[in-house]
Design a protein around this motif. Structure first.
Motif, PDB file in Angstrom:
ATOM      1  N   TYR A 100       0.847  -1.202   0.000  1.00 51.45           N
ATOM      2  CA  TYR A 100       0.000   0.000   0.000  1.00 51.45           C
ATOM      3  C   TYR A 100       0.877   1.245   0.000  1.00 51.45           C
ATOM      4  O   TYR A 100       2.043   1.198   0.384  1.00 51.45           O
ATOM      5  N   MET A 101       0.280   2.351  -0.409  1.00 47.85           N
ATOM      6  CA  MET A 101       1.020   3.617  -0.483  1.00 47.85           C
ATOM      7  C   MET A 101       0.142   4.722   0.097  1.00 47.85           C
ATOM      8  O   MET A 101      -1.047   4.821  -0.225  1.00 47.85           O
ATOM      9  N   PHE A 102       0.725   5.526   0.960  1.00 44.08           N
ATOM     10  CA  PHE A 102       0.008   6.661   1.546  1.00 44.08           C
ATOM     11  C   PHE A 102      -0.204   7.730   0.459  1.00 44.08           C
ATOM     12  O   PHE A 102       0.728   8.091  -0.243  1.00 44.08           O
ATOM     13  N   LEU A 103      -1.453   8.247   0.345  1.00 48.25           N
ATOM     14  CA  LEU A 103      -1.730   9.196  -0.753  1.00 48.25           C
ATOM     15  C   LEU A 103      -2.285  10.544  -0.293  1.00 48.25           C
ATOM     16  O   LEU A 103      -2.493  11.428  -1.113  1.00 48.25           O
ATOM     17  N   GLY A 104      -2.537  10.711   0.991  1.00 46.50           N
ATOM     18  CA  GLY A 104      -3.051  12.015   1.418  1.00 46.50           C
ATOM     19  C   GLY A 104      -3.679  11.946   2.797  1.00 46.50           C
ATOM     20  O   GLY A 104      -4.365  10.980   3.124  1.00 46.50           O
ATOM     21  N   LYS A 105      -3.434  12.991   3.618  1.00 45.29           N
ATOM     22  CA  LYS A 105      -3.905  12.994   5.018  1.00 45.29           C
ATOM     23  C   LYS A 105      -5.139  13.873   5.174  1.00 45.29           C
ATOM     24  O   LYS A 105      -5.203  14.966   4.610  1.00 45.29           O
ATOM     25  N   SER A 106      -6.095  13.378   5.932  1.00 44.87           N
ATOM     26  CA  SER A 106      -7.234  14.209   6.344  1.00 44.87           C
ATOM     27  C   SER A 106      -6.890  14.824   7.693  1.00 44.87           C
ATOM     28  O   SER A 106      -6.683  14.093   8.674  1.00 44.87           O
ATOM     29  N   LEU A 107      -6.778  16.140   7.750  1.00 42.43           N
ATOM     30  CA  LEU A 107      -6.395  16.799   9.000  1.00 42.43           C
ATOM     31  C   LEU A 107      -7.591  16.995   9.926  1.00 42.43           C
ATOM     32  O   LEU A 107      -7.429  17.333  11.094  1.00 42.43           O
ATOM     33  N   ARG A 108      -8.788  16.798   9.399  1.00 42.54           N
ATOM     34  CA  ARG A 108      -9.995  16.899  10.229  1.00 42.54           C
ATOM     35  C   ARG A 108     -10.640  15.521  10.349  1.00 42.54           C
ATOM     36  O   ARG A 108     -10.615  14.736   9.412  1.00 42.54           O
ATOM     37  N   THR A 109     -11.254  15.257  11.503  1.00 42.61           N
ATOM     38  CA  THR A 109     -11.959  13.998  11.720  1.00 42.61           C
ATOM     39  C   THR A 109     -13.290  14.046  10.972  1.00 42.61           C
ATOM     40  O   THR A 109     -14.001  15.057  11.045  1.00 42.61           O
ATOM     41  N   LEU A 110     -13.642  12.979  10.263  1.00 40.74           N
ATOM     42  CA  LEU A 110     -14.941  12.946   9.584  1.00 40.74           C
ATOM     43  C   LEU A 110     -16.052  12.932  10.628  1.00 40.74           C
ATOM     44  O   LEU A 110     -15.918  12.306  11.672  1.00 40.74           O
ATOM     45  N   PRO A 111     -17.159  13.615  10.366  1.00 37.39           N
ATOM     46  CA  PRO A 111     -18.233  13.695  11.372  1.00 37.39           C
ATOM     47  C   PRO A 111     -18.875  12.335  11.616  1.00 37.39           C
ATOM     48  O   PRO A 111     -19.098  11.568  10.684  1.00 37.39           O
ATOM     49  N   GLU A 112     -19.192  12.051  12.894  1.00 37.63           N
ATOM     50  CA  GLU A 112     -19.835  10.776  13.227  1.00 37.63           C
ATOM     51  C   GLU A 112     -21.348  10.894  13.130  1.00 37.63           C
ATOM     52  O   GLU A 112     -22.033   9.941  12.779  1.00 37.63           O
ATOM     53  N   LYS A 113     -21.889  12.087  13.438  1.00 43.32           N
ATOM     54  CA  LYS A 113     -23.344  12.232  13.536  1.00 43.32           C
ATOM     55  C   LYS A 113     -23.943  12.847  12.280  1.00 43.32           C
ATOM     56  O   LYS A 113     -25.012  13.427  12.309  1.00 43.32           O
ATOM     57  N   TRP A 114     -23.240  12.748  11.166  1.00 41.04           N
ATOM     58  CA  TRP A 114     -23.702  13.405   9.938  1.00 41.04           C
ATOM     59  C   TRP A 114     -25.089  12.929   9.513  1.00 41.04           C
ATOM     60  O   TRP A 114     -25.924  13.700   9.086  1.00 41.04           O
ATOM     61  N   HIS A 115     -25.361  11.630   9.677  1.00 42.30           N
ATOM     62  CA  HIS A 115     -26.630  11.076   9.176  1.00 42.30           C
ATOM     63  C   HIS A 115     -27.826  11.639   9.920  1.00 42.30           C
ATOM     64  O   HIS A 115     -28.902  11.745   9.372  1.00 42.30           O
ATOM     65  N   GLY A 116     -27.610  12.012  11.177  1.00 44.58           N
ATOM     66  CA  GLY A 116     -28.735  12.569  11.928  1.00 44.58           C
ATOM     67  C   GLY A 116     -28.757  14.086  11.880  1.00 44.58           C
ATOM     68  O   GLY A 116     -29.449  14.736  12.651  1.00 44.58           O
ATOM     69  N   LEU A 117     -27.981  14.652  10.980  1.00 40.16           N
ATOM     70  CA  LEU A 117     -27.828  16.107  10.938  1.00 40.16           C
ATOM     71  C   LEU A 117     -29.136  16.780  10.541  1.00 40.16           C
ATOM     72  O   LEU A 117     -29.644  16.579   9.447  1.00 40.16           O
ATOM     73  N   SER A 118     -29.695  17.571  11.453  1.00 42.34           N
ATOM     74  CA  SER A 118     -30.971  18.219  11.146  1.00 42.34           C
ATOM     75  C   SER A 118     -30.750  19.576  10.485  1.00 42.34           C
ATOM     76  O   SER A 118     -31.641  20.115   9.847  1.00 42.34           O
ATOM     77  N   ASN A 119     -29.553  20.133  10.633  1.00 38.59           N
ATOM     78  CA  ASN A 119     -29.279  21.433  10.024  1.00 38.59           C
ATOM     79  C   ASN A 119     -28.908  21.240   8.549  1.00 38.59           C
ATOM     80  O   ASN A 119     -27.765  20.961   8.208  1.00 38.59           O
ATOM     81  N   VAL A 120     -29.917  21.382   7.677  1.00 36.68           N
ATOM     82  CA  VAL A 120     -29.660  21.111   6.256  1.00 36.68           C
ATOM     83  C   VAL A 120     -28.731  22.147   5.637  1.00 36.68           C
ATOM     84  O   VAL A 120     -28.018  21.841   4.684  1.00 36.68           O
ATOM     85  N   GLU A 121     -28.700  23.367   6.202  1.00 39.25           N
ATOM     86  CA  GLU A 121     -27.781  24.382   5.679  1.00 39.25           C
ATOM     87  C   GLU A 121     -26.341  23.874   5.722  1.00 39.25           C
ATOM     88  O   GLU A 121     -25.569  24.118   4.800  1.00 39.25           O
ATOM     89  N   VAL A 122     -25.992  23.148   6.792  1.00 35.22           N
ATOM     90  CA  VAL A 122     -24.631  22.608   6.921  1.00 35.22           C
ATOM     91  C   VAL A 122     -24.396  21.568   5.830  1.00 35.22           C
ATOM     92  O   VAL A 122     -23.332  21.512   5.219  1.00 35.22           O
ATOM     93  N   ARG A 123     -25.413  20.752   5.539  1.00 29.04           N
ATOM     94  CA  ARG A 123     -25.277  19.737   4.489  1.00 29.04           C
ATOM     95  C   ARG A 123     -25.037  20.396   3.131  1.00 29.04           C
ATOM     96  O   ARG A 123     -24.274  19.890   2.320  1.00 29.04           O
ATOM     97  N   TYR A 124     -25.710  21.522   2.875  1.00 31.46           N
ATOM     98  CA  TYR A 124     -25.527  22.206   1.587  1.00 31.46           C
ATOM     99  C   TYR A 124     -24.193  22.953   1.545  1.00 31.46           C
ATOM    100  O   TYR A 124     -23.507  22.975   0.537  1.00 31.46           O
ATOM    101  N   ARG A 125     -23.842  23.569   2.687  1.00 32.05           N
ATOM    102  CA  ARG A 125     -22.607  24.369   2.716  1.00 32.05           C
ATOM    103  C   ARG A 125     -21.380  23.471   2.606  1.00 32.05           C
ATOM    104  O   ARG A 125     -20.403  23.822   1.966  1.00 32.05           O
ATOM    105  N   GLN A 126     -21.438  22.316   3.252  1.00 32.85           N
ATOM    106  CA  GLN A 126     -20.308  21.373   3.198  1.00 32.85           C
ATOM    107  C   GLN A 126     -20.727  20.149   2.377  1.00 32.85           C
ATOM    108  O   GLN A 126     -20.695  19.026   2.847  1.00 32.85           O
ATOM    109  N   ARG A 127     -21.116  20.420   1.154  1.00 29.84           N
ATOM    110  CA  ARG A 127     -21.642  19.356   0.292  1.00 29.84           C
ATOM    111  C   ARG A 127     -20.628  18.227   0.110  1.00 29.84           C
ATOM    112  O   ARG A 127     -20.999  17.072  -0.032  1.00 29.84           O
TER     113      ARG A 127
END
Length: 486
Positions: A122-149
């Motif tokens: 395997y080869m490392f190809l790029g680092k995510s410096l932010r943790t992916l959200p855990e509660k995204w599926h229950g996200l009620s704020n749709v503006e955030v979903r559109y802003r961070q599409r």
């Protein structure tokens, strides 16, 4: 960006650098996309794929990793005895969910029947410096979903599917027109006047020319100029802009497909548009039956054809032909207790009033694909009047599930009549009707050089996608909808 998780990830990045590992490598050569690899036979070797790590399940001597992209995902198996202690522990110490890796290995199927790639390297190809959200599926704020599409696309399968469907649909529409010998053209977005539809434009300013300009509300009058110039069958995927209210069915910036055919009338276009919709459904969904509001709608069955007058009579009890004056028509709606909100009858033309009545009383009731015909002439300043009844036009709209999908007509090609109608629109505009059309002398000049019989149509990609995917709001049907500035 400074939270604890991010600091830990930056430290890991520094460690990778110290080990001489390129943290931003320039490329990685793959030979399969993820969705293709997941269909390969067991034993296929030298499989090279890459993707973002979306899941890691650790066991003592082996780890299952899920990598994905917009079109699919693939399970990987990392075994200590197959890659060696150093590479095994390096993965666990320095890589995180969200990072990108490229891998090479061979395919097999696990005991739980899941296609999996056994990693040989395997080869490392790029680092995510932010943790992916855990509660995204229950996200009620749709503006955030559109802003961070980009996160929504990573985390939400519905969003992935709908927006991939958009791409497939656009490809199918383009293929349909090209197969029928239509030529794709492009016309200006910056225009001196805003003609081609009834809508309020966005205005801008050209510094060098020292002039006010509008962003187009429709490509119509330029496409018709091309017919004057000798084109006979044309279409355009046109970004259009309308400075109007936000609603679940309206976008201020949207993609319109508009086209014209010389020597056709609106009935030719009706047949053509039905063929197009069936082709697009077949190419995009592999079926002509789709579920809308929980019921299957078979588009290959006959479509109803209903007149504007009949549908308003059916749903409101008002015969619009008995009321040639907008004030009398308004009084009749008051008598029938039909509340059309706060209206400025002084500035509103009869056409727009009838349109409002239809949108309130009739349109929401139409679910199956229906052709609405015989629109009042006041509502169609660029459409051809009917030969037998000059108060209506040779026009149709396709309505499905309470939404207008396609608007089309036999075009007005008489420059003298067109001037008269644009003058009437200009009077409405000067009386305060912001959606009335402006005078367009340049377009009238083009018309005066002569036009053949023409029929044309227009439809919004987002609106079509919204109806065909049974989405509740049109914002879900565009990759990056406009959001308020933070």
């Amino acid at each position: 960006m400074g939270n604890e998780q991010t600091s830990i990830r930056i430290e890991k990045l520094e460690t990778l650098k110290l080990k001489g590992i390129s943290v931003y490598p320039e490329r990685f050569s793959t030979n399969y996309d993820l969705y293709e690899a997941s269909k390969l036979e067991d034993g296929t070797s030298n499989v090279r794929v890459a993707g973002r790590i979306m899941g890691i399940r650790n066991f003592s001597k082996l780890t299952f990793i899920t990598i994905s992209n917009i079109r699919g995902s693939l399970q990987l198996l990392l075994k200590r005895e197959e890659v060696g202690e150093e590479r095994f522990s390096q993965f666990h110490n320095l890589l995180d969910i969200g990072d990108f890796i490229g891998v090479e290995g061979r395919m097999y199927t696990t005991k739980t029947s899941q296609k999996t790639l056994r990693i040989e390297s395997y080869m490392f190809l790029g680092k995510s410096l932010r943790t992916l959200p855990e509660k995204w599926h229950g996200l009620s704020n749709v503006e955030v979903r559109y802003r961070q599409r980009y996160l929504d696309l990573m985390m939400t399968q519905d969003t992935q599917q709908r927006l991939l469907t958009r791409t497939k649909m656009v490809r199918a529409i383009r293929r349909f027109f090209e197969d029928k010998e239509f030529l794709e053209v492009e016309t200006p977005v910056l225009q001196h006047t805003s003609s081609g539809a009834l809508a309020k434009p966005f205005s801008t300013y050209h510094n060098t020319l020292d002039t006010e300009l509008n962003l187009r509300i429709a490509p119509e009058t330029y496409l018709k100029r091309l017919i004057v110039g000798g084109f006979t069958k044309i279409f355009e995927f046109a970004k259009c802009f309308r400075n109007e209210g936000i609603s679940p069915q309206h976008l201020q910036e949207f993609t319109m497909v508009e086209g014209y055919a010389a020597y056709w009338n609106y009935e030719d276009t009706m047949k053509f548009m039905r063929d197009m919709v069936l082709f697009v459904l077949d190419q995009t969904f592999n079926t002509t039956t789709i579920n809308i509001k929980g019921q299957p709608i078979n588009f290959s069955l006959e479509w109803d054809i209903v007149s504007f007058r009949d549908i308003i009579l059916k749903h409101s009890g008002i015969d619009i032909e008995l009321y040639p004056n907008v004030k009398d028509l308004y009084q009749e709606t008051v008598r029938k207790n039909i509340d059309l909100d706060h209206l400025d009858i002084e500035s509103m033309g009869r056409g727009n009033f009838i349109d409002l009545l239809y949108k309130k009383m009739c349109r929401p009731q139409i679910v199956k694909p229906t052709f609405l015909v015989e629109h009042p002439i006041d509502l169609s300043p660029l459409a051809r009047a009917n030969d037998n009844n000059p108060t209506i036009t040779d026009r149709f709209q396709l309505v499905v599930n309470g939404a207008e999908i396609i608007n089309a007509y036999s075009e007005l090609v008489d420059p003298i009549e067109q001037r008269r109608r644009l003058e009437a629109q200009a009077r409405l505009k000067s009386n305060g009707d912001l959606e009335a059309m402006e005078m367009d002398e340049d377009y009238l000049t083009a018309m005066e050089y002569g036009m053949p019989p023409i029929s044309g149509w227009g439809f919004g990609i987002e609106r079509l996608l919204m109806v065909l995917t049974d989405s509740t709001t049109i914002k879900d049907c565009v990759l990056f909808p406009l959001t308020k500035k933070l």
